[in-house]
Design an enzyme around this catalytic site. Structure first.
Site, PDB file in Angstrom:
ATOM      1  N   SER A  25      -2.421  33.394 -66.674  1.00 38.90           N
ATOM      2  CA  SER A  25      -1.474  32.495 -66.008  1.00 38.90           C
ATOM      3  C   SER A  25      -0.059  33.067 -66.025  1.00 38.90           C
ATOM      4  CB  SER A  25      -1.492  31.115 -66.674  1.00 38.90           C
ATOM      5  OG  SER A  25      -1.290  31.231 -68.066  1.00 38.90           O
ATOM      6  N   THR A 157      10.764  -1.566 -33.111  1.00 40.41           N
ATOM      7  CA  THR A 157       9.503  -1.838 -33.790  1.00 40.41           C
ATOM      8  C   THR A 157       8.440  -1.313 -32.831  1.00 40.41           C
ATOM      9  OG1 THR A 157       9.232  -4.021 -32.799  1.00 40.41           O
ATOM     10  CG2 THR A 157      10.393  -3.963 -34.910  1.00 40.41           C
ATOM     11  N   HIS A 158       7.384  -0.763 -33.376  1.00 44.02           N
ATOM     12  CA  HIS A 158       6.349  -0.113 -32.553  1.00 44.02           C
ATOM     13  C   HIS A 158       6.936   0.995 -31.688  1.00 44.02           C
ATOM     14  CE1 HIS A 158       3.936  -3.733 -33.559  1.00 44.02           C
ATOM     15  NE2 HIS A 158       5.070  -4.375 -33.297  1.00 44.02           N
ATOM     16  N   SER A 279      14.671  29.455 -29.457  1.00 46.21           N
ATOM     17  CA  SER A 279      13.322  29.898 -29.146  1.00 46.21           C
ATOM     18  C   SER A 279      13.383  31.382 -28.781  1.00 46.21           C
ATOM     19  CB  SER A 279      12.792  29.079 -27.966  1.00 46.21           C
ATOM     20  OG  SER A 279      11.823  29.809 -27.259  1.00 46.21           O
ATOM     21  N   LYS A 285      16.407  26.463 -25.338  1.00 45.85           N
ATOM     22  CA  LYS A 285      15.958  25.611 -26.444  1.00 45.85           C
ATOM     23  C   LYS A 285      16.877  25.638 -27.657  1.00 45.85           C
ATOM     24  CE  LYS A 285      12.344  23.851 -27.091  1.00 45.85           C
ATOM     25  NZ  LYS A 285      11.016  24.401 -27.293  1.00 45.85           N
ATOM     26  N   GLU A 292      11.688  19.511 -39.003  1.00 46.39           N
ATOM     27  CA  GLU A 292      10.253  19.790 -38.815  1.00 46.39           C
ATOM     28  C   GLU A 292       9.650  20.411 -40.069  1.00 46.39           C
ATOM     29  OE1 GLU A 292       9.556  20.604 -34.098  1.00 46.39           O
ATOM     30  OE2 GLU A 292      10.658  22.115 -35.209  1.00 46.39           O
ATOM     31  N   TYR A 319      -8.404  19.350 -74.768  1.00 45.75           N
ATOM     32  CA  TYR A 319      -7.922  20.389 -73.856  1.00 45.75           C
ATOM     33  C   TYR A 319      -9.089  21.077 -73.157  1.00 45.75           C
ATOM     34  CZ  TYR A 319      -5.795  24.580 -71.968  1.00 45.75           C
ATOM     35  OH  TYR A 319      -5.391  25.566 -71.098  1.00 45.75           O
ATOM     36  N   GLN A 324      -4.748  24.455 -67.205  1.00 40.75           N
ATOM     37  CA  GLN A 324      -3.828  25.538 -66.856  1.00 40.75           C
ATOM     38  C   GLN A 324      -3.418  25.436 -65.383  1.00 40.75           C
ATOM     39  OE1 GLN A 324      -4.062  29.643 -68.498  1.00 40.75           O
ATOM     40  NE2 GLN A 324      -4.862  30.189 -66.492  1.00 40.75           N
ATOM     41  N   LYS A 327       0.044  23.798 -63.433  1.00 42.75           N
ATOM     42  CA  LYS A 327       1.395  24.360 -63.308  1.00 42.75           C
ATOM     43  C   LYS A 327       1.821  24.697 -61.900  1.00 42.75           C
ATOM     44  CE  LYS A 327       0.840  25.755 -67.853  1.00 42.75           C
ATOM     45  NZ  LYS A 327      -0.481  25.116 -67.624  1.00 42.75           N
TER      46      LYS A 327
END
Ligand code: ARG
Length: 462
Positions: A25, A157-158, A279, A285, A292, A319, A324, A327
């Protein structure tokens, strides 16, 4: 450098190299190094204080551990795969530095209580840092809200235009979500901040250790009451991942709104060049990459929460090496949450501008004042449902005629219901529509000003 494995005496041959890599690890738990050193220093001091090792040995251990910390900070300590994990890596280096005393460090301790200690020390720091980032983000939301009490924005709403609201009210909704995030992490901190050190491998130890002393040295608020629970509990990690997921839900919702708002269809915000990208093919763009990415990265934090729950569900006490694997989930979540909070804080403080004229136009060009017409009649004694139906009718005829409610003549209003007077025009003006919602917690300007005051004291609270 090939290190002799700490547990090698029992074994006839070396680990298969691929299995050594699989088992190791160190590639990721190097992140814990400073916490491992801090935990070991407390352990060494306790061993000396209780007479389990000599005072002199205790001092050698502490000095050696501090030296490893320095070496690491200078970039001179880079344990390889042979070290297996950060705990062995530090112990081996310590023995190189201080000789035989180094071999006494692990007296009355197991890597199981050690790794639990390290992880809690790490998470404790991270929670503190994330909480201060949340505060900073709240500050940005607050300032933006304070500047926009009387800026109107369509409320949905919606995702259909519903009623206009103060932009400050909209932003303060996020402020309150973040407030809960901040509080939630504060609650979780209490349970992270309990010491498992001294639980040993699982059953405690034969040595006369002082768990309360190490807990005190490490600023833990208490110690695990049960050693088996101490080495195998990961509730604190699950709670943290859960709180992190909720933070990401909030960031992602705001990100989604900013993405919508910055589209040509909405046109409510302009992304500034510092926070927008172009872009490679379409020269016109300007893309909302920051929100995003925040929306996208939310998924991996949810994934880590799910992964951690599944990791735990079948584990017998105490354990197991499965642990392990907690993490990378934690480290990646911490990194993701911190990165997203930083990006969103920058985006909101200096990366976008609300197009207030476009917003003003938006709230004036729809039927989001229709409820107010019904409320107008209801306030004059017409039963609300009856008023609602009348207004539905007038919306329908207005839509067909290509008119808005404000375009109807007083005669047309009176024809609909004799209770209408010339004050109907004021009642349906967008700013009046917003101002009138003066119920506690509503968007009325007076309410929003009070909400800002309350937010101010939340910001300075603890
Ligand atoms: N690297 C291990 C972990 O992260 C340390 C504990 C290992 N304990 C053991 N008994 N193998 O969980």
């Amino acid at each position: 450098m090939t290190q002799q494995k700490t547990w090698s005496q029992r074994f006839e041959s070396a680990l298969h190299p691929a299995i050594a890599r699989f088992n190791a690890s160190i590639g990721f738990d190097i992140e814990l190094i400073e916490y491992d050193i801090t935990g070991s220093i407390a352990h060494a001091k306790m061993l000396a204080k209780t007479g389990i090792i000599s005072k002199q040995e205790g001092e050698q251990l502490v000095a050696g551990l501090e030296q490893i910390r320095q070496e690491y900070r200078l970039g001179e300590f880079n344990p390889g795969i042979d070290a297996e994990d950060i705990h062995f890596a530090v112990e081996h280096r310590l023995t190189q530095l201080v000789g035989d005393a180094g071999k006494k460090l692990h007296t009355a301790r197991s890597r199981n209580d050690q790794v639990g200690t390290d992880t809690r020390l790490y998470l404790r720091d991270q929670i503190t840092q994330i909480r201060s980032q949340l505060r900073e983000f709240q500050g940005v939301l607050f300032n933006l809200a304070a500047d926009n009490v009387e800026t109107l924005i369509p409320g949905y709403t919606h995702l259909q235009r519903a009623q206009p609201v103060s932009l400050a009210h909209h932003l303060l909704a996020y402020f309150q979500m973040v407030q809960r995030d901040w509080e939630r992490l504060g609650e979780i901190y209490k349970r992270v901040n309990i010491s498992p050190l001294g639980s040993g491998a699982l059953a405690g130890t034969t040595f006369p250790i002082d768990r309360h002393y190490t807990a005190e040295l490490l600023n833990f608020d208490g110690v695990y009451a049960n050693s088996m629970d101490g080495v195998s509990d990961r509730d604190f990690a699950i709670e943290f991942l859960s709180a992190s997921s909720i933070i990401m839900v909030h960031l992602s919702r705001l990100a989604e709104e900013i993405i919508l708002w910055s589209s040509q269809e909405f046109g409510f915000v302009t992304l500034l060049d510092t926070c927008a990208t172009g872009s490679s093919i379409m020269p016109q763009k300007k893309n909302p990459d920051v929100p995003e990415l925040v929306r996208g990265k939310t998924g991996r934090v949810f994934g880590h929460l799910q992964g951690m729950l599944v990791l735990m569900k079948g584990l017998p006490l105490a354990y197991n090496k499965d642990l392990q694997d907690d993490k990378e989930a934690l480290f990646d979540s911490v990194k993701t949450v911190k990165g997203c909070l930083e990006a969103m804080t920058i985006l909101l403080s200096e990366g976008l501008e609300f197009r207030t004229s476009r917003l003003a136009q938006a709230v004036a060009e729809d039927f989001s004042n229709a409820t107010d017409v019904a409320d107008y009649l209801a306030a004059r004694g017409v039963p609300f449902r009856e008023a609602y139906n009348l207004v539905g009718k007038v919306v329908k005829t207005s839509l067909a005629a290509g008119k808005l409610l404000k375009d109807l003549s007083l005669e047309e209003w009176k024809e609909l219901h004799p209770a209408f007077e010339s004050d109907i025009y004021d009642a349906i003006a967008p700013s009046q529509v917003v101002a009138a919602r003066n119920s506690y917690g509503g968007t009325g300007f007076d309410q929003v000003r009070q909400a800002l005051q309350a937010a101010q004291s939340q910001l300075s609270g603890d």
